[in-house]
Write a protein that holds these residues in place. Structure first.
Motif, PDB file in Angstrom:
ATOM      1  N   VAL A   1       2.836 -13.478  -3.889  1.00 54.16           N
ATOM      2  CA  VAL A   1       3.306 -13.184  -5.130  1.00 54.16           C
ATOM      3  C   VAL A   1       2.227 -12.272  -5.708  1.00 54.16           C
ATOM      4  N   ALA A   2       1.135 -12.376  -5.541  1.00 57.29           N
ATOM      5  CA  ALA A   2       0.248 -11.520  -6.260  1.00 57.29           C
ATOM      6  C   ALA A   2       0.253 -10.036  -6.062  1.00 57.29           C
ATOM      7  N   PHE A   3       0.873  -9.758  -4.547  1.00 58.23           N
ATOM      8  CA  PHE A   3       1.181  -8.530  -4.259  1.00 58.23           C
ATOM      9  C   PHE A   3       2.252  -7.696  -5.277  1.00 58.23           C
ATOM     10  N   ILE A   4       3.184  -8.631  -5.573  1.00 57.53           N
ATOM     11  CA  ILE A   4       4.197  -7.814  -6.259  1.00 57.53           C
ATOM     12  C   ILE A   4       3.591  -7.540  -7.669  1.00 57.53           C
ATOM     13  N   TRP A   5       2.749  -8.444  -8.404  1.00 60.50           N
ATOM     14  CA  TRP A   5       2.212  -8.027  -9.653  1.00 60.50           C
ATOM     15  C   TRP A   5       1.482  -6.751  -9.516  1.00 60.50           C
ATOM     16  N   ILE A   6       0.629  -6.714  -8.427  1.00 59.89           N
ATOM     17  CA  ILE A   6      -0.459  -5.658  -8.272  1.00 59.89           C
ATOM     18  C   ILE A   6       0.431  -4.378  -7.957  1.00 59.89           C
ATOM     19  N   VAL A   7       1.483  -4.520  -7.233  1.00 60.24           N
ATOM     20  CA  VAL A   7       2.240  -2.961  -6.980  1.00 60.24           C
ATOM     21  C   VAL A   7       3.017  -2.672  -8.327  1.00 60.24           C
ATOM     22  N   ILE A   8       3.817  -3.559  -8.464  1.00 61.29           N
ATOM     23  CA  ILE A   8       4.762  -3.153  -9.790  1.00 61.29           C
ATOM     24  C   ILE A   8       3.911  -3.111 -11.074  1.00 61.29           C
ATOM     25  N   GLY A   9       3.100  -3.851 -11.221  1.00 67.52           N
ATOM     26  CA  GLY A   9       2.300  -3.693 -12.408  1.00 67.52           C
ATOM     27  C   GLY A   9       1.517  -2.466 -12.446  1.00 67.52           C
ATOM     28  N   ASN A  10       0.785  -1.910 -11.396  1.00 72.37           N
ATOM     29  CA  ASN A  10       0.144  -0.627 -11.314  1.00 72.37           C
ATOM     30  C   ASN A  10       1.040   0.473 -11.617  1.00 72.37           C
ATOM     31  N   ILE A  11       2.101   0.463 -10.771  1.00 71.36           N
ATOM     32  CA  ILE A  11       2.792   1.600 -10.781  1.00 71.36           C
ATOM     33  C   ILE A  11       3.667   2.001 -12.123  1.00 71.36           C
ATOM     34  N   PHE A  12       3.986   0.880 -12.583  1.00 72.83           N
ATOM     35  CA  PHE A  12       4.638   1.170 -13.841  1.00 72.83           C
ATOM     36  C   PHE A  12       4.124   0.770 -15.260  1.00 72.83           C
ATOM     37  N   ALA A  13       3.063   0.015 -15.059  1.00 71.04           N
ATOM     38  CA  ALA A  13       2.400  -0.406 -16.410  1.00 71.04           C
ATOM     39  C   ALA A  13       1.080   0.207 -16.323  1.00 71.04           C
ATOM     40  N   GLY A  14       0.209  -0.284 -15.514  1.00 73.12           N
ATOM     41  CA  GLY A  14      -1.268   0.198 -15.546  1.00 73.12           C
ATOM     42  C   GLY A  14      -1.451   1.543 -15.218  1.00 73.12           C
TER      43      GLY A  14
ATOM     44  N   GLU B   1      -7.515   1.984  -7.404  1.00 67.75           N
ATOM     45  CA  GLU B   1      -7.761   0.631  -7.988  1.00 67.75           C
ATOM     46  C   GLU B   1      -6.741  -0.256  -7.404  1.00 67.75           C
ATOM     47  N   GLY B   2      -5.536  -0.013  -7.583  1.00 71.11           N
ATOM     48  CA  GLY B   2      -4.762  -0.983  -6.984  1.00 71.11           C
ATOM     49  C   GLY B   2      -4.674  -1.334  -5.436  1.00 71.11           C
ATOM     50  N   VAL B   3      -5.166  -0.071  -4.901  1.00 70.00           N
ATOM     51  CA  VAL B   3      -5.272  -0.364  -3.182  1.00 70.00           C
ATOM     52  C   VAL B   3      -6.333  -1.007  -3.067  1.00 70.00           C
ATOM     53  N   ILE B   4      -7.500  -1.042  -3.668  1.00 68.68           N
ATOM     54  CA  ILE B   4      -8.632  -1.793  -3.704  1.00 68.68           C
ATOM     55  C   ILE B   4      -8.408  -3.113  -3.892  1.00 68.68           C
ATOM     56  N   ALA B   5      -7.552  -3.535  -4.871  1.00 67.30           N
ATOM     57  CA  ALA B   5      -7.034  -4.782  -5.272  1.00 67.30           C
ATOM     58  C   ALA B   5      -6.163  -5.413  -4.245  1.00 67.30           C
ATOM     59  N   MET B   6      -5.323  -4.654  -3.512  1.00 74.47           N
ATOM     60  CA  MET B   6      -4.490  -5.412  -2.495  1.00 74.47           C
ATOM     61  C   MET B   6      -5.536  -5.516  -1.246  1.00 74.47           C
ATOM     62  N   ILE B   7      -6.593  -4.863  -0.775  1.00 73.35           N
ATOM     63  CA  ILE B   7      -7.310  -5.155   0.213  1.00 73.35           C
ATOM     64  C   ILE B   7      -7.864  -6.442   0.153  1.00 73.35           C
ATOM     65  N   TRP B   8      -8.675  -6.464  -1.221  1.00 72.33           N
ATOM     66  CA  TRP B   8      -9.225  -7.703  -1.325  1.00 72.33           C
ATOM     67  C   TRP B   8      -8.451  -9.119  -1.492  1.00 72.33           C
ATOM     68  N   ALA B   9      -7.117  -8.968  -1.993  1.00 68.66           N
ATOM     69  CA  ALA B   9      -6.485 -10.012  -2.026  1.00 68.66           C
ATOM     70  C   ALA B   9      -6.032 -10.461  -0.636  1.00 68.66           C
ATOM     71  N   ALA B  10      -5.741  -9.494   0.346  1.00 70.72           N
ATOM     72  CA  ALA B  10      -5.200  -9.791   1.352  1.00 70.72           C
ATOM     73  C   ALA B  10      -6.495 -10.237   2.221  1.00 70.72           C
TER      74      ALA B  10
ATOM     75  N   ILE C   1       0.712  -1.163  -0.076  1.00 68.31           N
ATOM     76  CA  ILE C   1      -0.110   0.074  -0.029  1.00 68.31           C
ATOM     77  C   ILE C   1       0.821   1.304   0.056  1.00 68.31           C
ATOM     78  N   VAL C   2       1.991   1.157   0.783  1.00 68.76           N
ATOM     79  CA  VAL C   2       2.977   2.432   0.931  1.00 68.76           C
ATOM     80  C   VAL C   2       3.494   2.529  -0.300  1.00 68.76           C
ATOM     81  N   LEU C   3       3.891   1.647  -1.222  1.00 70.28           N
ATOM     82  CA  LEU C   3       4.560   1.629  -2.418  1.00 70.28           C
ATOM     83  C   LEU C   3       3.549   2.403  -3.445  1.00 70.28           C
ATOM     84  N   LEU C   4       2.290   1.829  -3.374  1.00 70.04           N
ATOM     85  CA  LEU C   4       1.369   2.353  -4.597  1.00 70.04           C
ATOM     86  C   LEU C   4       1.146   3.895  -3.967  1.00 70.04           C
ATOM     87  N   VAL C   5       1.353   4.236  -3.045  1.00 72.80           N
ATOM     88  CA  VAL C   5       0.963   5.852  -2.750  1.00 72.80           C
ATOM     89  C   VAL C   5       2.253   6.457  -3.175  1.00 72.80           C
TER      90      VAL C   5
END
Length: 494
Positions: A79-92, A274-283, A8-12
């Protein structure tokens, strides 16, 4: 727990730091007039406040994807967290921002027109097919998923088909009427329900102590069915990390933005949210379920069954029902704009003015007739085709953005790297999955690399030759719309 909080911190931080680089690279012109004012028509081109645009963009892009996808992605483990964070910031988020801003610079043009302009006119026809197919699938999928959730909350006579009819009626009205009449008015209510439900799930994860059950970060594949992380996770979790569907939604908001400087919060910021929402539901899925039980629950009733279980367990009957309503809001607020976007894309393609009501009806009616026919196809089959078409569209959008940045002599690596990465995954998915060729994985790794390399070489040769020709003919102009002389029909005020 640490991996979740850290994510979450990295997304922010991604929004605070990386988005500044992305915005500076684009070259925002704060005083430049936007299509909302220049082309105001009372229907699609209407100036709206930054906060409203952000909320509509968030609800447009956040279908069931940032909830259903992360819940299914939780089967892979943290490992899902890795794709959500990196994928969101640098791709999505990069994908959403550039496509939205390039559309804004092109009078709110949709992806097919942009692909035709920056990748060659034949691509306009190819991308029009892809985008239309994707939006038709999205609209149909986002009828069935909220209908099933609503049927579980209501009396027996309000069954699945009852809610399908109600949702279709709403979709038809929101597709036909001006954007500020329905969408602009009810989205703040929908947004409040969505955000409150997510906050409720987040808080109770901690207060209940269940957050301690979330595994710490590791690269181990924990999927109980042995599904490979590559390419599986990149298609299981799309919304929340990167989704081509967003490329069909950002142009809707590019027609309502008041100033270019608002794009950072509206496009990049909505994707980070949206990435934060995804992190919450994955967790939440990792915290409450053993992966074997979660897999069985998903197979028995799709991810909607897991959503209901998570919401009711964490928030009780009343709070859980509100949370489920928040989840229902997401597909509904993506389905309506999916059909609306499809109407606009078709109208642009056939050059049919959408100001007259009869013209909007002439396009909308056949769209809903086709969607009704698709309702009788198995949901899981639709979802598989949606996954592939979705990420293929994302690749196209990233390559359009890359071409734009090359013509502009800006840093194009920020879009080319995620574009090539996802191109490889799209090809690998097609070669190995049931919807494609079903080839052996090891062979597919090499074939995918070879096909990706060929496509990349063709792309680079085409873009460089085009830029050389434009430079020679002095067509590289100050407002960064270098192919004005080739496709003047796209541009009226640039």
């Amino acid at each position: 727990m640490i991996s979740f909080i850290g994510g979450i911190v990295l997304l922010v931080l991604g929004y605070v730091l990386y988005s500044q680089l992305i915005v500076k690279n684009f070259g925002v012109e704060t005083e430049r007039e936007t299509p909302a004012y220049v082309l105001e028509d009372g229907s699609d081109f209407i100036p709206m406040a930054e906060s409203k645009n952000w909320l509509i963009q968030l609800l447009n892009i956040a279908g069931t994807g940032p909830i259903f996808g992360p819940i299914m992605g939780a089967l892979y483990g943290p490992v899902a967290f890795i794709w959500i964070v990196i994928g969101n910031i640098f791709a999505g988020a990069v994908h959403d921002y550039y496509l939205g801003m390039i559309s804004l610079r092109n009078n709110g043009a949709h992806l097919p027109a942009l692909a035709g302009k920056y990748l060659g006119k034949p691509m306009k026809h190819v991308v029009n097919i892809f985008a239309s197919l994707l939006l038709l699938l999205v609209g149909t999928v986002f009828v069935t998923s909220p209908a099933s959730l609503l049927a579980n909350l209501t009396p027996a006579f309000m069954n699945n088909w009852f809610w399908v009819v109600i949702i279709f009626i709403y979709y038809f009205l929101s597709t036909m009427l001006p954007i500020d009449k329905i969408i602009g008015r009810i989205y703040p209510i929908f947004g409040a329900i969505l955000l409150l439900s997510c906050i409720g799930v987040l808080i109770t994860l901690f207060t209940s102590g269940n957050i301690a059950n979330v595994p710490e970060l590791n690269l181990q594949n924990m999927h109980p069915d042995g599904v490979s992380i590559i390419p599986g996770i990149f298609f299981t979790i799309s919304c929340g990390a990167m989704s081509g569907f967003h490329a069909t939604q950002s142009p809707i908001i590019s027609r309502t933005i008041q100033k270019e400087g608002q794009g950072r919060w509206v496009f990049y910021g909505a994707m980070i949210t949206e990435g934060v929402i995804a992190m919450i539901w994955a967790a939440a899925a990792m915290a409450l379920f053993d992966r074997v039980d979660l897999s069985a629950l998903i197979k028995a009733g799709t991810a909607s069954a897991a959503v209901s279980e998570i919401a009711l367990t964490l928030l009780g009957s009343v709070g859980g029902t509100i949370a489920i309503l928040g989840v229902i809001v997401l597909p509904i607020t993506s389905g309506d704009t999916a059909f609306r976007s499809l109407r606009m894309i078709i109208a642009d393609y056939i050059n049919l003015n959408q100001k007259p009501f009869k013209n909007r009806f002439a396009i909308s009616f056949p769209i809903f007739a086709m969607s009704t026919a698709l309702m009788f196809i198995d949901f899981n089959i639709l979802w598989r085709y949606f996954n592939w078409a979705n990420q293929t569209t994302a690749v196209i959008a990233l390559f359009v953005s890359t071409a734009y940045l090359i013509y502009k002599s800006a840093n194009y690596w920020v879009t080319l790297i995620p574009g090539v990465f996802m191109l490889y995954m799209v090809i690998l998915y097609l070669l190995t999955e049931k919807i494609g060729f079903g080839l052996e994985m090891q062979l597919s790794y090499y074939l995918s690399a070879a096909i990706t390399a060929v496509i990349l070489v063709v792309f680079i040769i085409y873009v460089r030759k085009t830029k050389e020709a434009l430079t020679k003919d002095s067509l590289l102009i100050n407002d960064h719309l270098p192919i004005k002389a080739i496709y003047p029909e796209l541009l009226s005020n640039n």
